[in-house]
Scaffold this motif. Sequence first.
Motif, PDB file in Angstrom:
ATOM      1  N   HIS A  65     -35.147 100.628  32.517  1.00 53.99           N
ATOM      2  CA  HIS A  65     -34.740 102.016  32.344  1.00 53.99           C
ATOM      3  C   HIS A  65     -35.512 102.914  33.305  1.00 53.99           C
ATOM      4  O   HIS A  65     -36.735 102.960  33.284  1.00 53.99           O
ATOM      5  CB  HIS A  65     -34.956 102.483  30.908  1.00 53.99           C
ATOM      6  CG  HIS A  65     -34.333 103.809  30.640  1.00 53.99           C
ATOM      7  ND1 HIS A  65     -32.982 103.961  30.429  1.00 53.99           N
ATOM      8  CD2 HIS A  65     -34.861 105.055  30.603  1.00 53.99           C
ATOM      9  CE1 HIS A  65     -32.718 105.235  30.243  1.00 53.99           C
ATOM     10  NE2 HIS A  65     -33.842 105.918  30.349  1.00 53.99           N
ATOM     11  N   SER A  66     -34.756 103.613  34.165  1.00 53.42           N
ATOM     12  CA  SER A  66     -35.341 104.580  35.090  1.00 53.42           C
ATOM     13  C   SER A  66     -35.489 105.908  34.358  1.00 53.42           C
ATOM     14  O   SER A  66     -34.501 106.482  33.891  1.00 53.42           O
ATOM     15  CB  SER A  66     -34.448 104.766  36.319  1.00 53.42           C
ATOM     16  OG  SER A  66     -34.875 105.886  37.072  1.00 53.42           O
ATOM     17  N   ILE A  67     -36.721 106.388  34.258  1.00 51.85           N
ATOM     18  CA  ILE A  67     -36.978 107.648  33.555  1.00 51.85           C
ATOM     19  C   ILE A  67     -36.385 108.822  34.330  1.00 51.85           C
ATOM     20  O   ILE A  67     -35.755 109.703  33.744  1.00 51.85           O
ATOM     21  CB  ILE A  67     -38.495 107.828  33.317  1.00 51.85           C
ATOM     22  CG1 ILE A  67     -38.986 106.741  32.343  1.00 51.85           C
ATOM     23  CG2 ILE A  67     -38.809 109.221  32.790  1.00 51.85           C
ATOM     24  CD1 ILE A  67     -40.487 106.660  32.190  1.00 51.85           C
ATOM     25  N   LYS A  68     -36.538 108.817  35.649  1.00 51.26           N
ATOM     26  CA  LYS A  68     -36.027 109.919  36.479  1.00 51.26           C
ATOM     27  C   LYS A  68     -34.509 110.029  36.411  1.00 51.26           C
ATOM     28  O   LYS A  68     -33.969 111.113  36.303  1.00 51.26           O
ATOM     29  CB  LYS A  68     -36.459 109.750  37.936  1.00 51.26           C
ATOM     30  CG  LYS A  68     -37.866 110.175  38.210  1.00 51.26           C
ATOM     31  CD  LYS A  68     -38.148 110.124  39.696  1.00 51.26           C
ATOM     32  CE  LYS A  68     -39.527 110.653  39.992  1.00 51.26           C
ATOM     33  NZ  LYS A  68     -39.818 110.632  41.428  1.00 51.26           N
ATOM     34  N   GLN A  69     -33.823 108.874  36.512  1.00 50.87           N
ATOM     35  CA  GLN A  69     -32.363 108.882  36.517  1.00 50.87           C
ATOM     36  C   GLN A  69     -31.759 108.809  35.119  1.00 50.87           C
ATOM     37  O   GLN A  69     -30.567 109.027  34.950  1.00 50.87           O
ATOM     38  CB  GLN A  69     -31.848 107.707  37.351  1.00 50.87           C
ATOM     39  CG  GLN A  69     -32.281 107.762  38.798  1.00 50.87           C
ATOM     40  CD  GLN A  69     -31.891 106.500  39.538  1.00 50.87           C
ATOM     41  OE1 GLN A  69     -30.821 105.939  39.311  1.00 50.87           O
ATOM     42  NE2 GLN A  69     -32.760 106.039  40.420  1.00 50.87           N
ATOM     43  N   ASN A  70     -32.594 108.454  34.131  1.00 46.66           N
ATOM     44  CA  ASN A  70     -32.161 108.273  32.743  1.00 46.66           C
ATOM     45  C   ASN A  70     -30.999 107.282  32.616  1.00 46.66           C
ATOM     46  O   ASN A  70     -30.051 107.513  31.869  1.00 46.66           O
ATOM     47  CB  ASN A  70     -31.813 109.614  32.084  1.00 46.66           C
ATOM     48  CG  ASN A  70     -31.771 109.465  30.569  1.00 46.66           C
ATOM     49  OD1 ASN A  70     -32.450 108.626  29.995  1.00 46.66           O
ATOM     50  ND2 ASN A  70     -30.951 110.272  29.926  1.00 46.66           N
TER      51      ASN A  70
ATOM     52  N   LEU B  16     -42.265 106.060  36.020  1.00 43.17           N
ATOM     53  CA  LEU B  16     -40.918 105.883  36.559  1.00 43.17           C
ATOM     54  C   LEU B  16     -40.033 104.985  35.709  1.00 43.17           C
ATOM     55  O   LEU B  16     -38.815 105.126  35.720  1.00 43.17           O
ATOM     56  CB  LEU B  16     -40.992 105.281  37.977  1.00 43.17           C
ATOM     57  CG  LEU B  16     -41.679 106.104  39.049  1.00 43.17           C
ATOM     58  CD1 LEU B  16     -41.718 105.330  40.368  1.00 43.17           C
ATOM     59  CD2 LEU B  16     -40.978 107.440  39.238  1.00 43.17           C
ATOM     60  N   TYR B  17     -40.648 104.015  34.999  1.00 40.05           N
ATOM     61  CA  TYR B  17     -39.862 103.013  34.279  1.00 40.05           C
ATOM     62  C   TYR B  17     -40.378 102.800  32.864  1.00 40.05           C
ATOM     63  O   TYR B  17     -41.575 102.824  32.628  1.00 40.05           O
ATOM     64  CB  TYR B  17     -39.937 101.666  35.008  1.00 40.05           C
ATOM     65  CG  TYR B  17     -39.527 101.739  36.452  1.00 40.05           C
ATOM     66  CD1 TYR B  17     -38.181 101.788  36.802  1.00 40.05           C
ATOM     67  CD2 TYR B  17     -40.476 101.774  37.465  1.00 40.05           C
ATOM     68  CE1 TYR B  17     -37.799 101.871  38.124  1.00 40.05           C
ATOM     69  CE2 TYR B  17     -40.106 101.849  38.793  1.00 40.05           C
ATOM     70  CZ  TYR B  17     -38.772 101.895  39.117  1.00 40.05           C
ATOM     71  OH  TYR B  17     -38.396 101.981  40.427  1.00 40.05           O
TER      72      TYR B  17
END
Length: 162
Positions: free
Chosen positions: A3-8, A64-65
Amino acid sequence: MIHSIKQNIDIPVQVTSKSEVIAGMGNFIRYQVKDNRIPVGYVDLQDTHNGCYVLYIKNQNPALYKGFGKIADQIEVEHCLNRGIKNPVIKSEAKFNTHIMHFKRGKKFVDKRVNIFLQELLNNLQKGEKVFTNFLGKKEMFMPQELVKKYIEIIKRSPLLK
C-alpha cells in the motif's frame, strides 16, 4: 502488492534475493522488495529442515508504504513452498514494540500468556491508541498453519517470487 501511502492505492512490488551459505550454520537469504527502484524493505531468512526462521524484517520507508509485514509473511511461506516444503514451520522472534503488530497479522507466541495478554489489549484498544510492549522483551513466535494456508491461497493467485 504494497500500500502506497502517498497514492493511497496498492501497487505491485518486485522481489530479488541473495543467498549465502555459511559453513556449519546453514543457508541465509535476503529478499529485497522494491517499488520500481525505490526500496520498500527486506526479509532475512535462515533455512531450517522443515521451514525457515525469520531473522529480521524491515520496512525501509514506513512514511511511503504500509502493510510490509504481510508482504514479508507471504515471502516466508513462498520461500518454503519453493523449497518443496508443503506445510512449513515458520518461526521468528518479536523484538521490542513489535509484538502487537505481529499478533494482529496472525502470528502466535510460544508463550500462550502473551497471546492472551495481546488479545486483551486489542479488545480494549481505542482507535489510534499506541501500545508499547518493550516490557515483554524478545518473545518467540510462529506462523500458525491456518495463516500458512491463507498465504498459500494468495500465492496461487499472485506469487511474489519468480
